[in-house]
Design a protein around this motif. Sequence first.
Motif, short mmCIF file in Angstrom:
data_model
loop_
_atom_site.label_atom_id
_atom_site.label_comp_id
_atom_site.label_asym_id
_atom_site.label_seq_id
_atom_site.Cartn_x
_atom_site.Cartn_y
_atom_site.Cartn_z
N TRP A 80 12.65 46.32 -49.34
CA TRP A 80 12.33 45.23 -50.25
C TRP A 80 12.96 45.52 -51.61
N ASP A 81 14.24 45.19 -51.73
CA ASP A 81 14.96 45.41 -52.98
C ASP A 81 15.05 44.10 -53.76
N SER A 82 15.76 44.11 -54.87
CA SER A 82 15.80 42.93 -55.75
C SER A 82 16.46 41.73 -55.07
N LEU A 83 17.48 41.95 -54.27
CA LEU A 83 18.12 40.85 -53.56
C LEU A 83 17.18 40.24 -52.52
N LYS A 84 16.50 41.08 -51.78
CA LYS A 84 15.54 40.60 -50.78
C LYS A 84 14.37 39.88 -51.47
N HIS A 85 14.01 40.34 -52.66
CA HIS A 85 12.92 39.72 -53.42
C HIS A 85 13.31 38.28 -53.78
N LEU A 86 14.53 38.10 -54.23
CA LEU A 86 15.01 36.76 -54.57
C LEU A 86 15.06 35.87 -53.32
N GLN A 87 15.56 36.41 -52.23
CA GLN A 87 15.61 35.65 -50.97
C GLN A 87 14.20 35.27 -50.51
N ASN A 144 1.60 33.51 -42.72
CA ASN A 144 2.88 32.83 -42.87
C ASN A 144 3.77 33.57 -43.88
N ILE A 145 3.19 33.99 -45.00
CA ILE A 145 3.93 34.72 -46.02
C ILE A 145 4.45 36.04 -45.45
N LYS A 146 3.60 36.75 -44.73
CA LYS A 146 4.01 38.03 -44.13
C LYS A 146 5.11 37.83 -43.09
N GLU A 147 5.05 36.73 -42.34
CA GLU A 147 6.09 36.44 -41.34
C GLU A 147 7.43 36.19 -42.03
N ILE A 148 7.40 35.46 -43.13
CA ILE A 148 8.63 35.19 -43.88
C ILE A 148 9.21 36.51 -44.40
N LEU A 149 8.37 37.33 -45.01
CA LEU A 149 8.84 38.61 -45.55
C LEU A 149 9.35 39.52 -44.44
N SER A 150 8.64 39.56 -43.34
CA SER A 150 9.06 40.37 -42.20
C SER A 150 10.45 39.97 -41.73
N SER A 151 10.69 38.68 -41.68
CA SER A 151 11.99 38.17 -41.26
C SER A 151 13.09 38.55 -42.25
N ILE A 152 12.81 38.38 -43.53
CA ILE A 152 13.80 38.68 -44.57
C ILE A 152 14.13 40.18 -44.60
N LEU A 164 4.38 45.84 -41.77
CA LEU A 164 4.28 45.34 -43.14
C LEU A 164 2.83 45.44 -43.62
N PRO A 165 2.54 46.35 -44.56
CA PRO A 165 1.16 46.49 -45.03
C PRO A 165 0.70 45.28 -45.83
N ASP A 166 -0.59 45.03 -45.85
CA ASP A 166 -1.16 43.89 -46.56
C ASP A 166 -0.93 43.98 -48.07
N ASN A 167 -0.69 45.18 -48.57
CA ASN A 167 -0.49 45.35 -50.01
C ASN A 167 0.96 45.70 -50.34
N ALA A 168 1.89 45.28 -49.47
CA ALA A 168 3.31 45.57 -49.69
C ALA A 168 3.77 45.04 -51.03
N ALA A 169 4.74 45.74 -51.62
CA ALA A 169 5.29 45.35 -52.91
C ALA A 169 6.78 45.72 -52.93
N PRO A 170 7.54 45.13 -53.83
CA PRO A 170 8.96 45.50 -53.91
C PRO A 170 9.13 47.01 -53.99
N GLY A 171 10.02 47.53 -53.15
CA GLY A 171 10.25 48.97 -53.09
C GLY A 171 9.39 49.66 -52.04
N ASP A 172 8.35 48.99 -51.58
CA ASP A 172 7.45 49.53 -50.54
C ASP A 172 7.04 48.40 -49.62
N PRO A 173 7.72 48.13 -48.56
CA PRO A 173 8.69 48.99 -47.89
C PRO A 173 10.03 49.08 -48.63
N GLU A 174 10.74 50.14 -48.31
CA GLU A 174 11.98 50.48 -49.00
C GLU A 174 13.01 49.35 -48.95
#
Length: 76
Positions: free
Chosen positions: A34-41, A6-14, A22-32
């Motif tokens: 995933w910036d600060s605005l997307k992080h807040l969303q 569910n978390i990955k689906e939300i992030l994928s959508s955003i 979307l890798p299981d160990n994704a983090a802000p900046g990876d994928p590219e």
Amino acid sequence: MDIKKNIKEILSSILDIPLEALPDNAAPGDPEKWDSLKHLQFFIALEEDFEVVFSDKEMNEMIDLPSIVKIIENKM
């Protein structure tokens, strides 16, 4: 309920990227995208979807998908 999926689906959508990309160990900046605005969303979407509120401490500890999954699982 599969919290991780569910978390990955939300992030994928955003991020507007396929779930499979979307890798299981994704983090802000990876994928590219995933910036600060997307992080807040992402955090807002997680709070709405899981009906939780994150403390400042939890938000500081949510540095990648594994840590986000762990914190949400602990809140459920």
